[in-house]
Design a protein around this motif. Structure first.
Motif, PDB file in Angstrom:
ATOM      1  N   PHE A  90       0.827  -1.207   0.000  1.00 57.22           N
ATOM      2  CA  PHE A  90       0.000   0.000   0.000  1.00 57.22           C
ATOM      3  C   PHE A  90       0.863   1.260   0.000  1.00 57.22           C
ATOM      4  O   PHE A  90       1.556   1.567   0.970  1.00 57.22           O
ATOM      5  N   GLN A  91       0.827   1.964  -1.110  1.00 63.70           N
ATOM      6  CA  GLN A  91       1.541   3.226  -1.313  1.00 63.70           C
ATOM      7  C   GLN A  91       3.033   3.116  -0.992  1.00 63.70           C
ATOM      8  O   GLN A  91       3.627   4.048  -0.431  1.00 63.70           O
ATOM      9  N   THR A  92       3.639   1.993  -1.360  1.00 60.46           N
ATOM     10  CA  THR A  92       5.090   1.831  -1.226  1.00 60.46           C
ATOM     11  C   THR A  92       5.672   1.539  -2.605  1.00 60.46           C
ATOM     12  O   THR A  92       4.944   1.150  -3.526  1.00 60.46           O
ATOM     13  N   PRO A  93       6.981   1.655  -2.747  1.00 62.24           N
ATOM     14  CA  PRO A  93       7.627   1.316  -4.019  1.00 62.24           C
ATOM     15  C   PRO A  93       7.968  -0.171  -4.151  1.00 62.24           C
ATOM     16  O   PRO A  93       8.739  -0.559  -5.023  1.00 62.24           O
ATOM     17  N   LEU A  94       7.393  -1.022  -3.302  1.00 62.89           N
ATOM     18  CA  LEU A  94       7.779  -2.430  -3.296  1.00 62.89           C
ATOM     19  C   LEU A  94       7.540  -3.121  -4.632  1.00 62.89           C
ATOM     20  O   LEU A  94       8.391  -3.868  -5.100  1.00 62.89           O
ATOM     21  N   SER A  95       6.393  -2.901  -5.268  1.00 62.09           N
ATOM     22  CA  SER A  95       6.122  -3.550  -6.560  1.00 62.09           C
ATOM     23  C   SER A  95       7.209  -3.213  -7.575  1.00 62.09           C
ATOM     24  O   SER A  95       7.689  -4.092  -8.305  1.00 62.09           O
ATOM     25  N   TYR A  96       7.584  -1.966  -7.627  1.00 62.97           N
ATOM     26  CA  TYR A  96       8.641  -1.538  -8.545  1.00 62.97           C
ATOM     27  C   TYR A  96       9.964  -2.222  -8.202  1.00 62.97           C
ATOM     28  O   TYR A  96      10.668  -2.727  -9.084  1.00 62.97           O
ATOM     29  N   LEU A  97      10.305  -2.261  -6.926  1.00 64.24           N
ATOM     30  CA  LEU A  97      11.543  -2.896  -6.475  1.00 64.24           C
ATOM     31  C   LEU A  97      11.564  -4.382  -6.861  1.00 64.24           C
ATOM     32  O   LEU A  97      12.559  -4.888  -7.389  1.00 64.24           O
ATOM     33  N   LEU A  98      10.470  -5.084  -6.610  1.00 56.74           N
ATOM     34  CA  LEU A  98      10.403  -6.503  -6.954  1.00 56.74           C
ATOM     35  C   LEU A  98      10.576  -6.709  -8.448  1.00 56.74           C
ATOM     36  O   LEU A  98      11.292  -7.623  -8.890  1.00 56.74           O
ATOM     37  N   ASP A  99       9.921  -5.872  -9.235  1.00 63.25           N
ATOM     38  CA  ASP A  99      10.044  -5.965 -10.689  1.00 63.25           C
ATOM     39  C   ASP A  99      11.487  -5.717 -11.140  1.00 63.25           C
ATOM     40  O   ASP A  99      12.022  -6.460 -11.965  1.00 63.25           O
ATOM     41  N   GLN A 100      12.122  -4.705 -10.581  1.00 68.62           N
ATOM     42  CA  GLN A 100      13.501  -4.378 -10.940  1.00 68.62           C
ATOM     43  C   GLN A 100      14.469  -5.504 -10.589  1.00 68.62           C
ATOM     44  O   GLN A 100      15.456  -5.736 -11.285  1.00 68.62           O
ATOM     45  N   GLU A 101      14.182  -6.212  -9.504  1.00 66.61           N
ATOM     46  CA  GLU A 101      15.055  -7.290  -9.042  1.00 66.61           C
ATOM     47  C   GLU A 101      14.669  -8.658  -9.620  1.00 66.61           C
ATOM     48  O   GLU A 101      15.331  -9.650  -9.340  1.00 66.61           O
ATOM     49  N   GLY A 102      13.590  -8.708 -10.411  1.00 68.75           N
ATOM     50  CA  GLY A 102      13.147  -9.964 -11.004  1.00 68.75           C
ATOM     51  C   GLY A 102      12.587 -10.943  -9.986  1.00 68.75           C
ATOM     52  O   GLY A 102      12.661 -12.163 -10.170  1.00 68.75           O
ATOM     53  N   ILE A 103      12.007 -10.429  -8.926  1.00 69.99           N
ATOM     54  CA  ILE A 103      11.473 -11.261  -7.844  1.00 69.99           C
ATOM     55  C   ILE A 103       9.993 -11.519  -8.097  1.00 69.99           C
ATOM     56  O   ILE A 103       9.218 -10.582  -8.283  1.00 69.99           O
TER      57      ILE A 103
END
Length: 178
Positions: free
Chosen positions: A99-112
């Motif tokens: 919720f309103q964090t950059p986690l989705s972007y981070l996971l995508d960038q790291e291929g997780i």
């Protein structure tokens, strides 16, 4: 198939909140289990991402949150799970790690694409995070012995919901990276 990350939810904590008295016994029981899981993940090269409430301290960063928790009366619950120099850290405002964090972007960038969720609170933040992971088509594992609860009956129901309704794998932490 992507990578797996261990997500440590809300374990940098002063336990100064209203439900702390109910949470502390469960947290005390799960911290050694989660610490062992964290050690195995790090040894195996699994990325570790801490996602933590900021407790309304919007000017703080993760170092300040950690320092405050380590100087509090429940530092013994924080110390075994403290981030290392390779850990990533995301501050959240509410229950879900997304919720309103950059986690989705981070996971995508790291291929997780596979999350192992540990931390607290099973029937709140862990449940809502598992739901949001499911909505994002991320594989999710929840080691039931590495999450802490306020209400045992609600935690049991939450774990069943994660497994049945969200397709999460619920297991013992010993099954992971052993």
């Amino acid at each position: 198939m992507g990578k797996t990350a261990l997500i440590v939810i809300d374990m940098i904590n002063t336990y100064g909140h209203q439900d702390a008295g109910l949470l502390l016994p469960s947290a005390r029981a799960m911290v050694p289990v989660a610490a062992a899981l964290l050690t195995r993940a790090r040894r195996g090269g699994v990325p570790v991402i801490y996602v933590n409430d900021n407790f309304g301290q919007w000017r703080s960063h993760h170092g300040e949150l950690l320092a405050e928790a380590l100087s509090g009366p429940h530092a013994d619950l924080v110390e075994p799970l403290r981030p290392d120099e390779d850990s990533l850290f995301v501050v959240k405002a509410r229950h879900s790690i997304f919720f309103q964090t950059p986690l989705s972007y981070l996971l995508d960038q790291e291929g997780i694409d596979h999350l192992v969720l540990c931390g607290q609170v099973t029937e709140e933040c862990v449940l809502y995070s598992a739901l949001d992971a499911h909505l994002r088509h991320l594989r999710t594992t929840v080691p039931g012995d590495a999450v802490a609860h306020i209400h045992a009956d609600l935690a049991d129901a939450a774990l069943r919901m994660m497994e049945r309704n969200m397709g999460a794998r619920v297991c013992d932490s010993a099954e992971l990276w052993s």
